[in-house]
Design a protein around this motif. Sequence first.
Motif, PDB file in Angstrom:
ATOM      1  N   ASP A 125      -5.809   7.190  19.115  1.00  0.00           N
ATOM      2  CA  ASP A 125      -6.833   8.146  19.474  1.00  0.00           C
ATOM      3  C   ASP A 125      -8.099   7.581  18.384  1.00  0.00           C
ATOM      4  O   ASP A 125      -7.831   6.874  17.532  1.00  0.00           O
ATOM      5  N   ASP A 127     -11.410   9.956  16.981  1.00  0.00           N
ATOM      6  CA  ASP A 127     -11.652  10.607  15.925  1.00  0.00           C
ATOM      7  C   ASP A 127     -10.774  11.424  15.193  1.00  0.00           C
ATOM      8  O   ASP A 127      -9.984  11.987  15.628  1.00  0.00           O
ATOM      9  N   ARG A 268     -17.259  29.965  17.587  1.00  0.00           N
ATOM     10  CA  ARG A 268     -16.520  28.954  18.525  1.00  0.00           C
ATOM     11  C   ARG A 268     -17.538  28.528  19.486  1.00  0.00           C
ATOM     12  O   ARG A 268     -17.637  27.220  19.535  1.00  0.00           O
ATOM     13  N   ASP A 272     -18.824  24.612  19.394  1.00  0.00           N
ATOM     14  CA  ASP A 272     -18.670  23.622  20.763  1.00  0.00           C
ATOM     15  C   ASP A 272     -20.025  23.378  21.035  1.00  0.00           C
ATOM     16  O   ASP A 272     -19.900  22.197  21.457  1.00  0.00           O
ATOM     17  N   HIS A 275     -20.874  20.189  19.339  1.00  0.00           N
ATOM     18  CA  HIS A 275     -20.251  19.067  19.770  1.00  0.00           C
ATOM     19  C   HIS A 275     -20.820  18.318  20.923  1.00  0.00           C
ATOM     20  O   HIS A 275     -20.803  17.113  21.202  1.00  0.00           O
ATOM     21  N   THR A 316      -9.775   8.413  24.134  1.00  0.00           N
ATOM     22  CA  THR A 316     -10.578   9.609  23.136  1.00  0.00           C
ATOM     23  C   THR A 316     -11.349  10.348  23.783  1.00  0.00           C
ATOM     24  O   THR A 316     -11.626  10.032  25.144  1.00  0.00           O
ATOM     25  N   ASN A 317     -11.228  11.725  23.362  1.00  0.00           N
ATOM     26  CA  ASN A 317     -12.215  12.524  24.349  1.00  0.00           C
ATOM     27  C   ASN A 317     -13.680  12.241  24.069  1.00  0.00           C
ATOM     28  O   ASN A 317     -14.555  13.103  24.762  1.00  0.00           O
ATOM     29  N   SER A 318     -14.122  11.469  23.139  1.00  0.00           N
ATOM     30  CA  SER A 318     -15.513  11.158  23.089  1.00  0.00           C
ATOM     31  C   SER A 318     -15.914  10.281  24.313  1.00  0.00           C
ATOM     32  O   SER A 318     -15.091   9.635  24.854  1.00  0.00           O
TER      33      SER A 318
HETATM   34  N1  LIG Z   1     -17.133  20.335  22.766  1.00  0.00           N
HETATM   35  C1  LIG Z   1     -16.175  20.256  21.943  1.00  0.00           C
HETATM   36  N2  LIG Z   1     -15.985  18.941  21.571  1.00  0.00           N
HETATM   37  C2  LIG Z   1     -15.180  18.936  20.165  1.00  0.00           C
HETATM   38  C3  LIG Z   1     -14.817  20.197  19.609  1.00  0.00           C
HETATM   39  N3  LIG Z   1     -13.887  19.597  18.660  1.00  0.00           N
HETATM   40  C4  LIG Z   1     -13.827  18.447  18.651  1.00  0.00           C
HETATM   41  N4  LIG Z   1     -14.624  18.015  19.720  1.00  0.00           N
HETATM   42  C5  LIG Z   1     -14.940  16.538  20.028  1.00  0.00           C
HETATM   43  O1  LIG Z   1     -13.565  15.956  20.529  1.00  0.00           O
HETATM   44  C6  LIG Z   1     -13.735  14.706  20.421  1.00  0.00           C
HETATM   45  C7  LIG Z   1     -12.354  14.369  19.742  1.00  0.00           C
HETATM   46  O2  LIG Z   1     -12.307  12.794  20.209  1.00  0.00           O
HETATM   47  P1  LIG Z   1     -10.845  12.137  19.894  1.00  0.00           P
HETATM   48  O3  LIG Z   1     -10.932  10.851  19.835  1.00  0.00           O
HETATM   49  O4  LIG Z   1     -10.030  12.822  18.698  1.00  0.00           O
HETATM   50  O5  LIG Z   1      -9.993  12.467  21.492  1.00  0.00           O
HETATM   51  C8  LIG Z   1     -14.727  14.388  19.849  1.00  0.00           C
HETATM   52  O6  LIG Z   1     -16.119  13.585  20.413  1.00  0.00           O
HETATM   53  C9  LIG Z   1     -15.301  15.707  19.035  1.00  0.00           C
HETATM   54  O7  LIG Z   1     -16.721  15.821  18.725  1.00  0.00           O
HETATM   55  C10 LIG Z   1     -15.238  21.421  20.078  1.00  0.00           C
HETATM   56  O8  LIG Z   1     -14.865  22.443  19.414  1.00  0.00           O
HETATM   57  N5  LIG Z   1     -16.041  21.609  21.126  1.00  0.00           N
END
Ligand SMILES: Nc1nc2c(ncn2[C@@H]2O[C@H](COP(=O)(O)O)[C@@H](O)[C@H]2O)c(=O)[nH]1
Length: 497
Positions: A125, A127, A268, A272, A275, A316-318
């Motif tokens: 992962d 972040d 929240r 959100d 981010h 990654t979620n980024s």
């Molecule tokens: N929209 C939102 N995005 C969020 C929040 N908290 C974290 N994040 C984003 O998730 C990824 C995490 O990436 P990873 O590498 O750990 O998979 C990162 O881009 C954060 O900015 C939220 O509350 N809302």
Amino acid sequence: MRIPKRPVSFCLSLFSPEFPRPLDSRISFYSGFHYKTPNFSFSKPKQIHSTGVNQLHMSYMMDKGQKAVLGDKRQSSEPMESSDGVQEPCIWSSPEGGKDEAELGKQIFCNRSLNMRNIIAVGFDMDYTLAQYKPETFEKLAYEGTIEKLVSNLGYPEELLGWTFNWKYMVRGLVVDKKRGNILKMDRHKYVKVAYHGFRELTKEEKVGSYGNTLIRDAFDEPDYALIDTLFSLAEAYLFAQLVDFMDKNPGRVPAKVDYARMYKDVRSAVDMCHRDGTLKQMVAKDPIKYINEDKSIVPLLKMLRDSRRATFLVTNSLWDYTNIVMNFLCESRTLDACNFDWLQYFDVVITGSAKPGFFHEESNANLFEVEPESGKLINTDNGTPMAQVGNTSPSITLKKQNECCRVFQGGTVRHLHKLLSIESSSQVLYVGDHIYGDILRSKKILGWRTMLVVPELETEVKLLWELRDSRKALQLMRSDRDHIEDQIHRLRWSLE
Ligand SMILES: Nc1nc2c(ncn2[C@@H]2O[C@H](COP(=O)(O)O)[C@@H](O)[C@H]2O)c(=O)[nH]1
Ligand SMILES: [Mg+2]
């Protein structure tokens, strides 16, 4: 691609956030070490780093019943000799070349043994796993951005703009009781041990009144409760506690019809938004060193894994633009204007915008797009194969490139990843993440990946357990004496009846 395996010793050093912890800020993971502590003794564990050792195994059992104590050796490793038949102490990827013994707070703990021989792909992962954010700057940024949105968009009073954030106050593992405006610390059996209303600790009577007397105990789950389970959530928990105090002392100063639960919802959604709209990411991109700890061990670690002919991947979620900036900083110490794609050489596959934990649902239909690194353009794929565009028979990402270097994707599911890496069995994958729900729970329980959770807080925990070992042992003996004496008293009473 199929990855033949070679033995590997495994070490990952991470910078952890400035949690209330006295140790220096790195956690290391090792395979192939064990601690020799015969007869449950409290002697200092001996550490053995062996070249070619292929076993990642449990070292400590802490607080497991009466007998398991720090330094309790439960399993032995299976050392494998190196090619020259000699076992030399070595931590392969540590910058120091593994000469020094690792500190207690930098070691790895296992719930069950992991034979690295079976692992053909190691994933990360990004972040808070590879990228350890500095809470004093990053969480502060999130805190200030959130307040700014509460004031500008949601009608909260301007005086919030003068509030300050104590980044050491909150910890992961807390639970927010949204309706009551409380923050709870529970034990592993879900009993509320400590409860605060805003920043005021509840009395025992208040605590029992709210949480102790129900026949069917609360599940402490959504929608009435929220878990503070990522380091990203610390700022919002702190702000919520501040707002609860503020509302109690200043009724009527928060927008009309706003109760505690509504206030939490507002916080929240403001977090959100921070981010999503670039409030955080733009600032990190401009000055990564201000917000992310440098870690010179990441590249050696990745190289070592690749030298062992294992596949490496990032999920990654980024999204790609941000991932590229963060990984440039971590792997190449490059900043925005100097970013390139050199860091991709350390990975076989990079999946951005993965939407974990949904990514781990095998039955999910999420589309997989290939990302063109230069432009960030998304290309449709048919299960990973770039689809020719109508009117353009050669898609921007040429097929030639596919075999040469890392491929970058957005979305998709674990099925796509397995196919791209030729994974035949989930148990061949080791994934390292920081979020118990997003990264670990589903990937491990449902999918069967082997998983590694990054818990920076353990540094303090382990150090304290070690430092307090004599007191813990004395306490244990006193408890045992107490039980024995109570037992004798009962027996004597019964004998008199
Ligand atoms: N929209 C939102 N995005 C969020 C929040 N908290 C974290 N994040 C984003 O998730 C990824 C995490 O990436 P990873 O590498 O750990 O998979 C990162 O881009 C954060 O900015 C939220 O509350 N809302
Ligand atoms: Mg993460």
